[in-house]
Design a protein around this motif. Structure first.
Motif, short mmCIF file in Angstrom:
data_model
loop_
_atom_site.label_atom_id
_atom_site.label_comp_id
_atom_site.label_asym_id
_atom_site.label_seq_id
_atom_site.Cartn_x
_atom_site.Cartn_y
_atom_site.Cartn_z
N HIS A 119 39.56 59.95 16.42
CA HIS A 119 38.64 60.36 15.37
C HIS A 119 37.47 61.18 15.92
O HIS A 119 36.97 62.10 15.27
N ALA A 120 37.06 60.86 17.14
CA ALA A 120 35.97 61.61 17.75
C ALA A 120 36.36 63.07 18.00
O ALA A 120 35.49 63.94 18.09
N ALA A 121 37.65 63.32 18.11
CA ALA A 121 38.10 64.68 18.38
C ALA A 121 37.70 65.66 17.28
O ALA A 121 37.51 66.85 17.53
N ILE A 122 37.58 65.17 16.03
CA ILE A 122 37.17 66.06 14.94
C ILE A 122 35.77 66.60 15.19
O ILE A 122 35.48 67.78 14.95
N LEU A 123 34.89 65.75 15.69
CA LEU A 123 33.54 66.21 16.06
C LEU A 123 33.65 67.25 17.18
O LEU A 123 32.93 68.25 17.17
N GLY A 124 34.54 67.02 18.12
CA GLY A 124 34.75 67.99 19.19
C GLY A 124 35.25 69.32 18.68
O GLY A 124 34.84 70.39 19.17
N VAL A 125 36.13 69.29 17.69
CA VAL A 125 36.63 70.53 17.08
C VAL A 125 35.49 71.31 16.43
O VAL A 125 35.36 72.53 16.60
N ALA A 126 34.66 70.60 15.66
CA ALA A 126 33.53 71.26 14.98
C ALA A 126 32.57 71.88 15.99
O ALA A 126 32.11 73.02 15.82
N LEU A 127 32.25 71.14 17.04
CA LEU A 127 31.33 71.67 18.06
C LEU A 127 31.95 72.85 18.79
O LEU A 127 31.26 73.83 19.11
N ALA A 128 33.24 72.78 19.07
CA ALA A 128 33.91 73.89 19.76
C ALA A 128 33.87 75.17 18.93
O ALA A 128 33.61 76.25 19.45
N ALA B 123 37.59 69.14 21.93
CA ALA B 123 38.20 67.85 21.56
C ALA B 123 38.31 66.94 22.78
O ALA B 123 38.04 65.73 22.70
N LEU B 124 38.67 67.51 23.93
CA LEU B 124 38.80 66.72 25.15
C LEU B 124 37.45 66.13 25.57
O LEU B 124 37.35 64.95 25.91
N ALA B 125 36.41 66.97 25.54
CA ALA B 125 35.09 66.52 25.99
C ALA B 125 34.55 65.39 25.12
O ALA B 125 34.10 64.35 25.64
N VAL B 126 34.62 65.55 23.80
CA VAL B 126 34.06 64.53 22.90
C VAL B 126 34.92 63.27 22.92
O VAL B 126 34.39 62.15 22.90
N ALA B 127 36.24 63.42 22.99
CA ALA B 127 37.12 62.25 23.07
C ALA B 127 36.85 61.47 24.35
O ALA B 127 36.84 60.23 24.35
N LEU B 128 36.60 62.19 25.45
CA LEU B 128 36.31 61.53 26.72
C LEU B 128 34.97 60.79 26.66
O LEU B 128 34.85 59.65 27.13
N VAL B 129 33.97 61.43 26.06
CA VAL B 129 32.66 60.77 25.91
C VAL B 129 32.79 59.51 25.06
O VAL B 129 32.22 58.46 25.38
N MET B 130 33.56 59.60 23.98
CA MET B 130 33.77 58.43 23.12
C MET B 130 34.46 57.32 23.89
O MET B 130 34.06 56.14 23.83
N GLY B 131 35.51 57.66 24.61
CA GLY B 131 36.24 56.65 25.38
C GLY B 131 35.37 55.97 26.42
O GLY B 131 35.39 54.75 26.57
N LEU B 132 34.55 56.75 27.13
CA LEU B 132 33.66 56.17 28.14
C LEU B 132 32.60 55.30 27.49
O LEU B 132 32.24 54.23 28.02
N ALA B 133 32.08 55.74 26.34
CA ALA B 133 31.05 54.95 25.65
C ALA B 133 31.61 53.60 25.19
O ALA B 133 30.98 52.56 25.37
N VAL B 134 32.82 53.62 24.64
CA VAL B 134 33.43 52.38 24.17
C VAL B 134 33.72 51.46 25.35
O VAL B 134 33.48 50.25 25.30
#
Length: 263
Positions: free
Chosen positions: A41-50, A61-72
């Motif tokens: 789900h975080a990837a959608i935010l990554g798409v918008a930012l990209a 998508a990779l950057a935001v998904a990775l940030v989300m995964g590390l945060a969780v």
């Protein structure tokens, strides 16, 4: 040959299945379905930012998904309620992503394609990104397979063997982020977790070893991708959901066979 959009779609589906299925085994073993949802789900935010920054959608998508995964991973290690935390972060990330996309008034964006996939519109460049990402995921999983498997099955044994379970959790997080970035074009952010979990769950009853389960999951994932594309072509249904529906039918068949064998 790659001028045929169906050939490109089939290759994209196979590439996504190759990346997602082995990793899905760890998601099933660790019971991390919600973790996959939050990352996807975080990837959608990554798409918008990209799109706003005019950079690669894959990179965003990779950057935001990775940030989300590390945060969780970090927050769950501090004794937060993991299921509640993942539910909050997954839906919050999706909501912020959709809100951010609504501000992109000067950029044409098809949200349905990123939510549910648009595999029939995969280009040669997309195909290169998908297969490149799949190769990275497979290389990462092959490199850390034994360590991640030990940390998954028995963290205490892993520590005794000099393996840090938290490090393996970070490796798994990186691999999940890569899969999300690769598969978002194929099945979309809302269905990526299904592509991770369903093939692995279908293969589980028939596998005697973890390696066999991973190989069977790859086969189920590829079969679902090709069957879903065939159904989409013949019945004029959405390709991404059709792939997941084909995987779900495979799981139902697997469950029925298992029940029959037990009886």
């Amino acid at each position: 040959m790659l001028d045929d959009f169906l050939i490109r779609a089939a290759l994209a589906g196979i590439g996504a299945a190759l990346a997602a299925a082995p990793l899905g085994c760890f998601v099933v073993w660790r019971r991390m379905a919600y973790f996959g949802d939050a990352t996807a789900h975080a990837a959608i935010l990554g798409v918008a930012l990209a799109l706003a920054l005019s950079i690669s959608v894959f990179a965003g998508a990779l950057a935001v998904a990775l940030v989300m995964g590390l945060a969780v991973s970090t927050l769950s290690a501090r004794d937060h309620a993991v299921d509640t935390l993942l539910g909050v972060m997954a839906h919050s990330a999706l909501a912020f992503g959709l809100v951010a996309a609504s501000f992109l008034t000067n950029i044409r964006i098809d949200l349905m394609a990123y939510l549910f996939g648009d595999i029939l519109a995969v280009s040669r460049t997309d195909l290169g990104v998908i297969w490149g990402g799949a190769a990275l995921v497979l290389a990462l999983v092959a490199w850390r397979w034994q360590a991640m498997l030990t940390a998954t099955l028995n963290p205490e044994l892993a520590r005794a063997a000099g393996i840090d379970p938290r490090r393996e959790q970070l490796v798994l997080t990186l691999a999940l982020a890569l899969v999300v970035a690769v598969a978002i074009k194929v099945v979309g952010a809302l269905l990526i977790t299904a592509l991770l979990i369903i093939p692995a769950a279908s293969a589980r009853p028939f596998a005697r070893t973890p390696e066999a389960m991973a190989l069977l999951a790859v086969g189920v994932g590829i079969a679902a991708a090709l069957a879903g594309l065939g159904a989409s072509l013949n019945f004029d249904t959405p390709a991404g959901p059709s792939i997941v529906a084909a995987a779900a039918l495979g799981f139902a068949l697997s469950t029925a066979i298992t029940a029959f064998r037990r009886n």
